[in-house]
Design a protein around this motif. Structure first.
Motif, PDB file in Angstrom:
ATOM      1  N   ASP A   1       8.209   0.651  -9.957  1.00 30.82           N
ATOM      2  CA  ASP A   1       8.663   1.196 -10.436  1.00 30.82           C
ATOM      3  C   ASP A   1       8.309   2.842  -9.258  1.00 30.82           C
ATOM      4  OD1 ASP A   1      11.579   0.278 -12.012  1.00 30.82           O
ATOM      5  OD2 ASP A   1      10.056   0.797 -13.027  1.00 30.82           O
ATOM      6  N   LEU A   2       7.456   2.577  -9.070  1.00 28.85           N
ATOM      7  CA  LEU A   2       6.674   4.108  -8.479  1.00 28.85           C
ATOM      8  C   LEU A   2       5.899   3.284  -7.722  1.00 28.85           C
ATOM      9  CD1 LEU A   2       6.656   6.258 -11.271  1.00 28.85           C
ATOM     10  CD2 LEU A   2       8.494   5.943  -9.511  1.00 28.85           C
ATOM     11  N   ARG A   3       5.529   4.261  -6.487  1.00 33.65           N
ATOM     12  CA  ARG A   3       4.368   3.814  -5.474  1.00 33.65           C
ATOM     13  C   ARG A   3       3.237   5.727  -5.547  1.00 33.65           C
ATOM     14  NH1 ARG A   3       7.746   0.622  -5.589  1.00 33.65           N
ATOM     15  NH2 ARG A   3       9.026   2.386  -4.673  1.00 33.65           N
ATOM     16  N   VAL A   4       1.769   5.362  -5.972  1.00 40.54           N
ATOM     17  CA  VAL A   4       1.119   6.700  -5.132  1.00 40.54           C
ATOM     18  C   VAL A   4       0.560   5.779  -4.826  1.00 40.54           C
ATOM     19  CG1 VAL A   4      -0.619   8.539  -6.464  1.00 40.54           C
ATOM     20  CG2 VAL A   4       1.922   7.361  -7.565  1.00 40.54           C
ATOM     21  N   CYS A   5       0.035   6.449  -3.303  1.00 37.88           N
ATOM     22  CA  CYS A   5      -0.500   6.020  -2.217  1.00 37.88           C
ATOM     23  C   CYS A   5      -1.775   7.200  -2.084  1.00 37.88           C
ATOM     24  CB  CYS A   5       0.052   5.168  -0.981  1.00 37.88           C
ATOM     25  SG  CYS A   5       2.004   4.338  -1.141  1.00 37.88           S
TER      26      CYS A   5
END
Length: 259
Positions: free
Chosen positions: A134-138
């Motif tokens: 659902d979400l991406r922290v990069c």
């Protein structure tokens, strides 16, 4: 608590958060059919109380994509070579790819919110695995690329739908058809990344995001996720009706009138 540890996939649970870790940094977390079977199993072993799933990877790369040995005549030990798979019937080939896709399809279950913590290379199957969440922290060193078209293939691990939803058709086509790298600044600008941080801050940022997601009541998050996930397929008036129905359920639940 450890739930699964096999074929380069380690799954743990603590409270309402599960963590799925790719654990083959020596091969930059390259994926094989065994990896995909383990990732599919990860979705099946999660306890019912889990609300947030974090996907992370050991080493400098999130995932360099498909293990290229799959295209060699001898293939990967214990696995059918993709060259041999190509000689199977249409039905057999379709069934094999459908099985592979199961590793990528459960991350957006309505009862969960999934977060990919992505550093370094996320190539091909690695990109699609990050897109499955659902979400991406990069991290600032992230490098997304969809290399399948450059190799004469297409992205077939359920990544095309979320990619178009995030960046639009034209940009998705350009990213896939050229196979170029998408770096952190562009990823954040076009919506591939919800947040970009220094690599040293990646784990902490994901922990903070998970905590923020857990701060709201579970049923309210589930209803909101369903509203947003279905918005693209509904007309404006249909979405308004869906909002009213969802809010009615929430109000009755808060008033103790739920089923």
């Amino acid at each position: 608590m450890t739930l699964l540890d096999k074929d380069g996939v380690h799954v743990t649970a603590e409270g309402e958060v599960a963590t799925v870790t790719l654990t083959n940094p020596a091969r930059r977390n390259a994926q094989t059919p065994a990896t995909w079977r383990a990732l599919a199993e990860a979705g099946r072993v999660l306890p019912g109380l889990i609300r947030v799933v974090v996907l992370r990877a050991e080493g400098k790369s999130f995932s360099a994509g498909l293990d290229r040995r799959a295209f060699e005549p001898e293939g990967i030990e214990g696995e059918l070579s993709f060259l041999d798979l190509a000689r199977r019937t249409d039905a057999e080939l379709d069934a094999a790819v459908a099985e592979y896709q199961q590793a990528f399809t459960w991350w957006r279950r309505p009862d969960l919110v999934s977060i990919a913590a992505v550093q370094g290379h996320a190539i091909g199957a690695g990109f699609q695995l990050a897109l499955a969440c659902d979400l991406r922290v990069c991290a600032h060193d992230v490098q997304f690329a969809m290399r399948e078209t450059s190799l004469g293939l297409v992205p077939d691990l359920a990544g095309t739908h979320p990619l178009v939803g995030l960046v639009g058709y034209a940009r998705a086509l350009e990213i896939c058809a050229t196979g170029r790298f998408v770096h952190a600044d562009e990823a954040e600008r076009v919506g591939l990344a919800n947040l970009v941080v220094d690599a040293a801050q990646l784990e902490g940022a994901v922990t903070d995001l998970a905590a923020a997601l857990l701060a709201s009541p579970r049923d309210a998050v589930i209803e909101t996720k369903a509203l947003l996930a279905g918005a693209g397929a509904r007309s404006y008036d249909e979405q308004r009706a869906a909002e009213r129905a969802a809010q009615a359920r929430r109000l009755r639940d808060l008033a103790g009138l739920g089923e």
